[in-house]
Design an enzyme around this catalytic site. Structure first.
Site, mmCIF file in Angstrom:
data_model
loop_
_atom_site.group_PDB
_atom_site.id
_atom_site.type_symbol
_atom_site.label_atom_id
_atom_site.label_comp_id
_atom_site.label_asym_id
_atom_site.label_seq_id
_atom_site.Cartn_x
_atom_site.Cartn_y
_atom_site.Cartn_z
ATOM 1 C CG HIS A 253 -1.764 1.215 1.357
ATOM 2 N ND1 HIS A 253 -3.053 1.291 0.906
ATOM 3 C CD2 HIS A 253 -1.489 2.442 1.902
ATOM 4 C CE1 HIS A 253 -3.547 2.487 1.148
ATOM 5 N NE2 HIS A 253 -2.622 3.209 1.766
ATOM 6 C CD GLU A 254 1.750 3.699 3.629
ATOM 7 O OE1 GLU A 254 2.129 4.756 3.071
ATOM 8 O OE2 GLU A 254 0.665 3.602 4.227
ATOM 9 C CG HIS B 287 0.539 6.204 -0.715
ATOM 10 N ND1 HIS B 287 -0.542 6.767 -1.360
ATOM 11 C CD2 HIS B 287 0.029 5.585 0.394
ATOM 12 C CE1 HIS B 287 -1.647 6.512 -0.691
ATOM 13 N NE2 HIS B 287 -1.334 5.790 0.382
#
Length: 377
Positions: free
Chosen positions: A25-26, A29
């Site tokens: 998920h990170e 980003h």
């Protein structure tokens, strides 16, 4: 009923499930930010104090923190929850300020924030695609091979040989589609569209509620119609069919999650079914004892859940930031800093309250409150 996993297996399974999902998920980003030319100061897996870490040649501090319940990427210029420019940001040299999150145009900031949940959906699609390649796709026709006597389907007039084409206003193409829709709607009247001898017909069926227990003693309340399928058909997929099928299955799972949340909000489903990290840990350990395939599929399910939750329009979550960016695009200027600050404080309070609630729920599902009541009584 079989004995549940021990504490060590439960903890290790939880870390195996949550750790990679938080990282990916990170990473979504981070990669989007890097593509847009934003410098990342910190990439953290876990929250709290750093346990181990290193700094790469771009100046990003990669670290693993002691509390494995989340993570974050801190971009240069991302100096407060509301992403408002600070005096420190304004004092940066122009060349450094150009590499900060706040210096980027609105559309790039939107992509960077949305990339985290998108990464979760991509992970789920990839896992489901792998299962489809390995095992094929269920394609049992939505035809009633038999109707149980005294069942809701029998009471509504359905017969063996009827081909069901829609349930609750949604078209169905396989028997599994029917099961997915019905099982989360016990005792809820459903419009059923079906074809009998070439003639389209309609009926309203209220699924009976059935309590199902798995081998660990967990109970699930599910809806049943009393309709039996024919022989189960699993079809191998051609390479060009896999991606589309994986996207469809991911969308079906996501829609089921949305429906379930809607039922909880409207009171049709008990809030006791909401679970938090402790429940995820318990389920992770249980699935691990059933084999690697079960654990990997759980990762896909939780990845979809994580992507969905992060897209909710709640300040402090990715969805809250995206709503602010949409409003900024409409207004041609950001919302006032005071409004954003108030919204993020409210969002933080909401999230903390929700975490407390699901933790109490989790402990209750483990029987803690019942045992305490017994001791007090």
């Amino acid at each position: 009923m079989i004995e549940g996993p021990g504490f060590l297996i439960t903890v290790l399974s939880f870390l195996l499930v949550i750790g990679p999902l938080v990282f990916l998920h990170e990473l979504g980003h981070y990669l989007a930010g890097r593509a847009c030319g934003v410098k990342a100061d910190v990439f953290s897996i876990g929250m709290g104090q750093e346990v181990v870490g290193w700094t790469d040649r771009r100046g990003t501090r990669w670290k693993i923190a002691w509390l494995p319940l989340g993570g974050y990427v801190k971009f240069a210029g991302d100096m407060n929850p509301a992403n408002q420019p600070s005096p420190e940001w304004l004092r940066l040299p122009p060349e450094e300020r150009a590499k900060t999150f706040q210096a980027k145009p609105l559309w790039q900031r939107f992509i960077i924030v949305a990339a985290g949940p998108i990464a979760n959906f991509i992970v789920a699609i990839a896992i489901i695609a792998g299962f489809l390649i390995a095992y094929g796709e269920p394609r049992t026709p939505p035809v009633a091979a038999a109707i149980s006597a005294g069942s809701p389907a029998a009471a509504a007039g359905l017969r063996a040989g009827d081909r069901i084409v829609s349930v609750a206003g949604r078209s169905v193409t396989t028997f599994d589609d029917i099961v997915m829709i019905v099982q989360i709607r016990p005792e809820e009247p459903l419009a059923i569209g079906f074809v009998r001898d070439g003639r389209p017909m309609n009926a309203v069926v209220t699924p009976a509620a059935m309590i199902e227990r798995d081998r660990f003693g967990n109970e699930f309340r599910k809806g049943v119609l009393g309709v039996a399928s024919g022989p189960r058909i699993i079809a191998p997929l051609k390479p060009h069919e896999v991606l589309g099928a994986a996207v469809r299955q991911t969308g079906t799972i996501l829609r089921t999650m949305v429906d379930t949340i809607g039922q909880i909000i409207t009171g049709r489903r008990s809030v006791k079914e909401l679970g938090g990290p402790l429940k995820i840990a318990q389920i992770s350990g249980q699935q691990a004892t059933l084999g690697l395939a079960k654990l990997i599929m759980l990762i896909a399910m939780i990845s979809i859940n994580l992507g969905f939750i992060n897209l909710l329009p709640i300040p402090m979550l990715d969805g809250g930031h995206l709503i602010f960016y949409v409003l900024e695009g409409i207004r041609r200027r950001p919302l006032p800093p005071q409004a954003q600050e108030w919204a993020f404080r409210s969002g933080l309070a909401l999230l903390l309250g929700f975490m407390l609630f699901v933790t109490v729920n989790d402990l209750g599902s483990f029987g803690l409150w019942r045992r305490l009541a017994g001791l007090i009584g």
